[in-house]
Design a protein around this motif. Sequence first.
Motif, short mmCIF file in Angstrom:
data_model
loop_
_atom_site.label_atom_id
_atom_site.label_comp_id
_atom_site.label_asym_id
_atom_site.label_seq_id
_atom_site.Cartn_x
_atom_site.Cartn_y
_atom_site.Cartn_z
N UNK A 33 -0.83 -10.09 -10.59
CA UNK A 33 -0.88 -8.96 -9.65
C UNK A 33 -0.49 -7.66 -10.37
N UNK A 34 0.53 -7.70 -11.19
CA UNK A 34 0.93 -6.50 -11.94
C UNK A 34 -0.22 -6.04 -12.84
N UNK A 35 -0.87 -6.97 -13.51
CA UNK A 35 -2.01 -6.64 -14.38
C UNK A 35 -3.14 -6.01 -13.57
N UNK A 36 -3.40 -6.57 -12.39
CA UNK A 36 -4.45 -6.04 -11.52
C UNK A 36 -4.12 -4.61 -11.10
N UNK A 37 -2.89 -4.41 -10.64
CA UNK A 37 -2.50 -3.06 -10.20
C UNK A 37 -2.57 -2.05 -11.33
N UNK A 54 -4.80 -5.02 -2.37
CA UNK A 54 -5.23 -3.73 -2.93
C UNK A 54 -5.78 -2.82 -1.83
N UNK A 55 -6.49 -3.40 -0.89
CA UNK A 55 -7.06 -2.61 0.20
C UNK A 55 -5.94 -1.95 1.02
N UNK A 56 -4.83 -2.66 1.21
CA UNK A 56 -3.73 -2.09 2.00
C UNK A 56 -2.85 -1.15 1.18
N UNK A 57 -2.64 -1.44 -0.10
CA UNK A 57 -1.75 -0.62 -0.92
C UNK A 57 -2.44 0.58 -1.57
N UNK A 58 -3.74 0.44 -1.83
CA UNK A 58 -4.51 1.50 -2.50
C UNK A 58 -5.81 1.77 -1.73
N UNK A 59 -5.71 2.18 -0.46
CA UNK A 59 -6.93 2.31 0.36
C UNK A 59 -7.94 3.33 -0.19
N UNK A 60 -7.47 4.44 -0.70
CA UNK A 60 -8.38 5.44 -1.25
C UNK A 60 -9.12 4.92 -2.46
#
Length: 115
Positions: free
Chosen positions: A59-63, A20-26
């Motif tokens: 992972x899909x649920x988390x995203x 998540x840190x790499x894919x959604x940094x903001x």
Amino acid sequence: MQVLNESRQRHFEARAIDYLKSKYPGNYRRRGADQILQLIRKAIDKAKRAGLDSEAGVIAYIELSLIYGENFDQHEAWAYYIIHQSELDPEAKIGRLENYIVPEPVDQSLEAQKE
């Protein structure tokens, strides 16, 4: 990811945080590590209850929880419909849910700072 023991779950949580840190940094910066970890833990439980206990399903649920909110599965009609379709197997549900995962917009000011 059937019934994770605590050690395996902590390892998965750490990998999910890095992802998540790499894919959604903001989004990660706005929420902070503690809120992200809480979101991950809630999403793991909800994914399991929905029968999506593979790593891809979790992972899909988390995203989706990060993008649409922790209760997306109740407040988004498309999500509720997909999750509760009894004729779909878990992998088909995951595939349909993944269609709603949208990338985080690139922050142009951060990109300019990298150059």
